[in-house]
Design a protein around this motif. Structure first.
Motif, PDB file in Angstrom:
ATOM      1  N   THR A 134      25.756 -53.326  12.990  1.00  0.00           N
ATOM      2  CA  THR A 134      25.069 -55.316  12.633  1.00  0.00           C
ATOM      3  C   THR A 134      25.318 -55.777  10.938  1.00  0.00           C
ATOM      4  O   THR A 134      25.312 -55.700  10.715  1.00  0.00           O
ATOM      5  CB  THR A 134      24.287 -53.586  12.147  1.00  0.00           C
ATOM      6  N   LYS A 135      26.383 -54.914  11.424  1.00  0.00           N
ATOM      7  CA  LYS A 135      27.602 -55.851   9.883  1.00  0.00           C
ATOM      8  C   LYS A 135      28.152 -56.939  10.165  1.00  0.00           C
ATOM      9  O   LYS A 135      29.399 -57.450   9.638  1.00  0.00           O
ATOM     10  CB  LYS A 135      28.747 -54.634   9.111  1.00  0.00           C
ATOM     11  N   TRP A 189      20.250 -59.789  13.848  1.00  0.00           N
ATOM     12  CA  TRP A 189      21.149 -58.995  12.403  1.00  0.00           C
ATOM     13  C   TRP A 189      22.368 -60.079  12.734  1.00  0.00           C
ATOM     14  O   TRP A 189      22.574 -60.588  13.036  1.00  0.00           O
ATOM     15  CB  TRP A 189      21.208 -57.780  12.673  1.00  0.00           C
ATOM     16  N   ARG A 190      20.931 -60.642  10.974  1.00  0.00           N
ATOM     17  CA  ARG A 190      22.244 -61.862  10.194  1.00  0.00           C
ATOM     18  C   ARG A 190      23.131 -61.036   9.338  1.00  0.00           C
ATOM     19  O   ARG A 190      22.399 -60.719   8.707  1.00  0.00           O
ATOM     20  CB  ARG A 190      21.252 -62.781   9.689  1.00  0.00           C
ATOM     21  N   ILE A 191      24.473 -61.661   9.106  1.00  0.00           N
ATOM     22  CA  ILE A 191      25.261 -61.222   8.125  1.00  0.00           C
ATOM     23  C   ILE A 191      25.155 -62.084   7.180  1.00  0.00           C
ATOM     24  O   ILE A 191      25.750 -63.282   7.452  1.00  0.00           O
ATOM     25  CB  ILE A 191      26.673 -60.773   8.585  1.00  0.00           C
TER      26      ILE A 191
END
Length: 192
Positions: A134-135, A189-191
């Motif tokens: 998720t990173k 998920w937006r990084i």
């Protein structure tokens, strides 16, 4: 020395992910892939894109054929990767999945009649992986094709992965490109 250690860690993780892949049921994969496709199609980046770059899935990967067909059906330009030399690929436009033929490594690629598209014309990109977190870190297949392709681009990219194949600890090197959007069947998920 650091690079050798990271390369060994990546190789070990690829082996672990391949073992995990073998244990996934067909029902799980199909349900996960449908949710992932739904997430992609609902994304603002996808909705607003005029030219989509999308990998053509193999049997083991998240099925991208529904995404490619949807994009074509709503009038988007769709381009897919073609290996042009070891470690390097370029984008070629397809008008349908019938434009694909078996190419390098047994992966479906655009046939010789498909025109090349420059990366400046791409609005959104969908990237494969063996695993990701998720990173925005992804474990690829080891050839560096996507890292080289994405290294000097400005368009947003999303990596797609089945949740059961994600791994929070992905070993990375400086040249590994972080992806700005991560999509599994569990969510987006937006990084930053």
């Amino acid at each position: 020395m650091q690079t050798l250690n990271i390369s060994a860690l990546k190789k070990n993780l690829r082996t672990e992910i391949m073992e995990r892949r073998k244990k996934l049921t067909e029902d799980y994969c199909q349900a996960a892939d449908e949710k992932i496709a739904h997430h992609i199609i609902a994304l603002e980046e996808y909705q607003s894109s005029k030219t989509l770059f999308c990998f053509v899935s193999t049997e083991d990967e998240v099925n991208t054929y529904p995404i490619i067909r949807h994009a074509l059906s709503v009038g988007k330009r769709v381009c897919v990767p073609k290996c042009i030399s070891k470690g390097f690929m370029q984008a070629f436009e397809i008008s349908g999945t019938d434009c694909l033929e078996k190419g390098s490594y047994g992966i479906m690629e655009p046939n010789e009649n498909c025109p090349m598209i420059i990366s400046a014309d791409i609005d959104f990109c969908i990237v494969p992986c063996m695993s990701c977190n998720t990173k925005g870190q992804r474990l690829g297949y080891g050839g560096g094709y996507y890292d080289r392709f994405l290294s000097n681009t400005v368009f947003p990219s999303a990596v797609v992965c089945r949740e059961k194949l994600t791994c929070e600890d992905i070993p990375t090197l400086d040249q590994d490109v972080r992806i700005s959007i991560v999509i599994t069947e569990a969510g987006i998920w937006r990084i930053k």
